[in-house]
Design a protein around this motif. Sequence first.
Motif: not given
Length: 259
Positions: A50-75
């Motif tokens: 009941p308390t488990s998180d949900i794992d999601v992966v984003i494929l084919g976004s064409d971002i240069k690095t995962p870090q850039i994508g993570l920051q954009a998603l956070a915003r």
Amino acid sequence: MDFCDFLSPTPEEQASRNAAVECVFETIQYIWPNCKVEVFGSFKTGLYLPTSDIDVVILGSDIKTPQIGLQALARALSQRGIAKKIQVIAKARVPIIKFVEKRSGIAFDISFDVDNGPKAAEFIEDAVSKWPPLRPLCLILKVFLQQRELNEVYTGGIGSYALLTMLIAMLRSLREQQISPEHNLGILLVYFFDIYGRKLNTSDVGVGCNGVGTFFSKSSKGFTVKGRPFLIAIEDPQMFWSGSGWDDHSLVMIELIQP
């Protein structure tokens, strides 16, 4: 089994999770309209608490690095007001963003361009169908680990996938010894604690469920970590990994399950 039924989601809880996933997917596809978004992990396989998180992966976004994508998603999550407790873990082996969807209170872990997660979910679903004791044992052990804060991989815990591999190895070992793996679940649980808490020499022996074997010599696989020989080595059905990223807390888990 009653305990496992108690842990299983109600229709209302399932609907809440589905709505949270849809909300997060909409935000991701607003930023990257042509990407592919997939759920994997325990929510995909049905082995979640009941308390488990949900794992999601984003494929084919064409971002240069995962870090850039993570920051954009956070915003985007912050601007839309749909998430709280947003945390970007950019320096992990697999960079992720962690947050809680406000309406449901459900936690999410999202990564970029790592396709082994969905493949692992397929393997797990197949294994659960082949090994009936796997689901109840997995749920019980996940509660055990969660209560001791040993379930987060990035802080040195045992993740669901590693736990399932350990369980499959144990069940296959019983079959190879011509012992029925359809034992009483309580006996199997005690056997799991005995083998991984007392008998397994993690300095020399690794765990796997590939091929015909279940346990292997770590030296034969070329696995060594100088100064940390106790780290448990698990052979992923998709690739070989050695718990890299786990810290010394992984030793604590072995100590805690000793009777």
